[in-house]
Design a protein around this motif. Structure first.
Motif, PDB file in Angstrom:
ATOM      1  N   SER A 200     -16.009 -13.376 -20.694  1.00  0.00           N
ATOM      2  CA  SER A 200     -16.788 -13.168 -20.095  1.00  0.00           C
ATOM      3  C   SER A 200     -16.367 -12.582 -19.104  1.00  0.00           C
ATOM      4  O   SER A 200     -14.529 -12.253 -19.111  1.00  0.00           O
ATOM      5  N   LEU A 201     -17.177 -11.526 -17.918  1.00  0.00           N
ATOM      6  CA  LEU A 201     -15.917 -10.796 -17.188  1.00  0.00           C
ATOM      7  C   LEU A 201     -16.087 -11.597 -16.161  1.00  0.00           C
ATOM      8  O   LEU A 201     -17.262 -12.223 -15.270  1.00  0.00           O
ATOM      9  N   LEU A 202     -14.859 -11.975 -14.944  1.00  0.00           N
ATOM     10  CA  LEU A 202     -14.911 -13.447 -14.218  1.00  0.00           C
ATOM     11  C   LEU A 202     -14.249 -11.919 -12.340  1.00  0.00           C
ATOM     12  O   LEU A 202     -13.647 -11.739 -13.149  1.00  0.00           O
ATOM     13  N   SER A 203     -14.518 -13.084 -11.717  1.00  0.00           N
ATOM     14  CA  SER A 203     -14.011 -12.265 -10.769  1.00  0.00           C
ATOM     15  C   SER A 203     -13.716 -13.498 -10.150  1.00  0.00           C
ATOM     16  O   SER A 203     -13.918 -14.411  -9.587  1.00  0.00           O
ATOM     17  N   VAL A 204     -11.891 -12.811  -9.460  1.00  0.00           N
ATOM     18  CA  VAL A 204     -11.526 -14.105  -8.755  1.00  0.00           C
ATOM     19  C   VAL A 204     -10.970 -13.992  -7.306  1.00  0.00           C
ATOM     20  O   VAL A 204     -10.341 -12.027  -7.175  1.00  0.00           O
ATOM     21  N   ASP A 205     -11.100 -13.953  -6.490  1.00  0.00           N
ATOM     22  CA  ASP A 205     -11.330 -14.060  -5.144  1.00  0.00           C
ATOM     23  C   ASP A 205      -9.584 -14.442  -4.199  1.00  0.00           C
ATOM     24  O   ASP A 205      -8.747 -15.058  -4.948  1.00  0.00           O
ATOM     25  N   LEU A 206      -8.764 -13.255  -4.292  1.00  0.00           N
ATOM     26  CA  LEU A 206      -7.492 -12.888  -4.127  1.00  0.00           C
ATOM     27  C   LEU A 206      -7.213 -13.683  -2.956  1.00  0.00           C
ATOM     28  O   LEU A 206      -5.664 -14.443  -2.971  1.00  0.00           O
ATOM     29  N   GLU A 207      -8.197 -14.030  -1.965  1.00  0.00           N
ATOM     30  CA  GLU A 207      -7.416 -15.149  -0.540  1.00  0.00           C
ATOM     31  C   GLU A 207      -7.391 -16.078  -1.482  1.00  0.00           C
ATOM     32  O   GLU A 207      -6.811 -17.592  -1.185  1.00  0.00           O
ATOM     33  N   THR A 208      -9.092 -17.043  -1.713  1.00  0.00           N
ATOM     34  CA  THR A 208      -9.235 -18.077  -1.901  1.00  0.00           C
ATOM     35  C   THR A 208      -9.171 -18.935  -3.737  1.00  0.00           C
ATOM     36  O   THR A 208      -8.875 -20.284  -4.015  1.00  0.00           O
ATOM     37  N   ARG A 209      -8.969 -17.391  -4.196  1.00  0.00           N
ATOM     38  CA  ARG A 209      -8.939 -18.068  -5.595  1.00  0.00           C
ATOM     39  C   ARG A 209     -10.101 -18.351  -6.682  1.00  0.00           C
ATOM     40  O   ARG A 209     -10.244 -19.296  -7.475  1.00  0.00           O
ATOM     41  N   ALA A 210     -10.736 -18.681  -6.084  1.00  0.00           N
ATOM     42  CA  ALA A 210     -12.552 -19.155  -6.543  1.00  0.00           C
ATOM     43  C   ALA A 210     -12.496 -18.209  -7.428  1.00  0.00           C
ATOM     44  O   ALA A 210     -12.194 -17.043  -7.883  1.00  0.00           O
ATOM     45  N   ILE A 211     -13.884 -19.008  -8.442  1.00  0.00           N
ATOM     46  CA  ILE A 211     -13.482 -17.842  -9.461  1.00  0.00           C
ATOM     47  C   ILE A 211     -14.739 -17.775  -9.650  1.00  0.00           C
ATOM     48  O   ILE A 211     -16.123 -18.588  -9.577  1.00  0.00           O
ATOM     49  N   SER A 212     -15.721 -16.398  -9.974  1.00  0.00           N
ATOM     50  CA  SER A 212     -16.948 -16.388 -10.173  1.00  0.00           C
ATOM     51  C   SER A 212     -17.127 -15.417 -11.179  1.00  0.00           C
ATOM     52  O   SER A 212     -16.677 -14.450 -11.666  1.00  0.00           O
ATOM     53  N   ILE A 213     -18.250 -15.711 -12.389  1.00  0.00           N
ATOM     54  CA  ILE A 213     -18.740 -15.025 -13.063  1.00  0.00           C
ATOM     55  C   ILE A 213     -19.670 -14.141 -12.912  1.00  0.00           C
ATOM     56  O   ILE A 213     -21.208 -13.961 -12.196  1.00  0.00           O
ATOM     57  N   VAL A 214     -19.322 -12.494 -13.479  1.00  0.00           N
ATOM     58  CA  VAL A 214     -19.755 -11.352 -13.186  1.00  0.00           C
ATOM     59  C   VAL A 214     -20.817 -10.852 -14.548  1.00  0.00           C
ATOM     60  O   VAL A 214     -21.981 -10.832 -14.122  1.00  0.00           O
ATOM     61  N   VAL A 215     -20.678 -11.111 -15.431  1.00  0.00           N
ATOM     62  CA  VAL A 215     -21.078 -11.353 -16.380  1.00  0.00           C
ATOM     63  C   VAL A 215     -20.744 -12.057 -17.897  1.00  0.00           C
ATOM     64  O   VAL A 215     -19.694 -12.284 -17.895  1.00  0.00           O
ATOM     65  N   PRO A 216     -21.129 -13.149 -17.991  1.00  0.00           N
ATOM     66  CA  PRO A 216     -21.295 -13.826 -19.204  1.00  0.00           C
ATOM     67  C   PRO A 216     -21.209 -13.769 -20.354  1.00  0.00           C
ATOM     68  O   PRO A 216     -22.173 -13.108 -21.237  1.00  0.00           O
ATOM     69  N   GLU A 217     -20.106 -14.135 -21.258  1.00  0.00           N
ATOM     70  CA  GLU A 217     -20.368 -13.885 -22.841  1.00  0.00           C
ATOM     71  C   GLU A 217     -21.012 -12.372 -23.534  1.00  0.00           C
ATOM     72  O   GLU A 217     -21.257 -12.556 -24.028  1.00  0.00           O
ATOM     73  N   ILE A 218     -19.567 -12.043 -22.631  1.00  0.00           N
ATOM     74  CA  ILE A 218     -19.944  -9.845 -22.961  1.00  0.00           C
ATOM     75  C   ILE A 218     -19.500  -9.748 -23.929  1.00  0.00           C
ATOM     76  O   ILE A 218     -20.105  -9.044 -24.963  1.00  0.00           O
TER      77      ILE A 218
END
Length: 286
Positions: A200-218
């Motif tokens: 998947s394409l993930l996004s990690v917040d540089l400050e909090t290091r929280a991970i979110s999914i931008v595009v799943p299973e591409i």
């Protein structure tokens, strides 16, 4: 990049195939040069108007001393085939100050970007398979495919930045404002480097290091880059290059062959290392 699975290699084509929309127009490649040895990553040196290409030259996971970096002009002329040699399996690269950082198995090389002299080779204790590198010019992040980790380089030191199961064999990286985009290889990695679940394409917040999914299973993501308002990423196994817009919508932009490795860009010029063909293909996008 990847270990080499055993499948046939087809000719490279640019097609009109699509996922949900018609792909963006793609200009004819301005140049293509071959004769390399498993080229993995290309980076444009805007200070000196040249391209640097990493060559694995052997098994992607073995410390054999055969790896090297090549210098090319902005029009594709080979300036120095063995500009830096004696490396093992060099992959991703990024600039920090006047230095070029090169990921090489469990080592990060710090190379004088002007002369090619290796200033330091930093052994990263605990690293399994350093792969891609991204930088804002001062701080760099390095993916570690085998340990679900991302390392950070700053002030001459490499430290573990994060390790998380959700990273699922991280490969491609791109610093994108206040976030780090991470392309994962996928879950359930097998001996032939296929996966049970696509990455998947993930996004990690540089400050909090929280991970979110931008595009799943591409797909099995290798490189990530930005051209204008679009993110481009590629699947090493299929050879497909996708675009992702700000809404997270995905289009198939280019249909290549298996083995297109760590893609990158400079302006709207896209660099496509074809690992299994031994060449570097350059196109204007869109």
């Amino acid at each position: 990049m990847k270990m080499l699975p055993s499948f046939a290699v087809a000719a490279v084509t640019i097609t009109s195939a699509s996922l949900s929309h018609t792909p963006a127009a793609l200009a004819e490649a301005p140049w293509n040069v071959g004769g390399f040895d498993m080229p993995e990553s290309a980076i444009f040196d805007s200070t000196r108007n040249r391209v640097i290409l990493s060559n694995i030259a052997g098994h992607p996971g073995e410390a054999d001393g055969n790896g090297f970096l090549t210098l090319l002009s902005e029009t594709g002329q080979i300036l120095d085939l063995d500009w830096v040699d004696g490396l093992d399996a060099p992959k991703g690269m990024a600039f920090v100050g006047q230095n070029l950082l090169v990921a090489d198995l469990n080592t990060l090389h710090v190379i004088d970007a002007e002369t090619g002299a290796i200033r330091r080779s930093i052994m990263v204790e605990g690293a399994g398979f350093l792969n891609d590198v991204t930088s804002d010019g001062q701080t760099a992040y390095i993916s570690d495919l085998m340990t679900d980790s991302i390392w950070r380089y700053a002030d001459g030191r490499v430290t573990l930045w994060m390790q998380h199961d959700q990273l699922s064999h991280p490969n491609g990286l791109l610093l994108d404002g206040a976030r780090l985009l991470v392309g994962t290889w996928g879950e359930g990695l097998k001996e032939d480097f296929s996966t049970e679940v696509a990455g998947s394409l993930l996004s990690v917040d540089l400050e909090t290091r929280a991970i979110s999914i931008v595009v799943p299973e591409i797909g099995n993501i290798d490189g990530i880059t930005r051209v204008g308002d679009e993110i481009l990423l590629n699947d090493w196994v299929t050879g497909e290059v996708f675009t992702v817009n700000g809404a997270g919508e995905v289009d198939l932009a280019i249909n290549l062959s298996p083995g297109v490795a760590d893609i990158s860009s400079h302006g709207n010029t896209l660099f496509l290392p074809m690992m299994l063909y031994g060449d570097l293909r350059v196109v204007t996008y869109p």
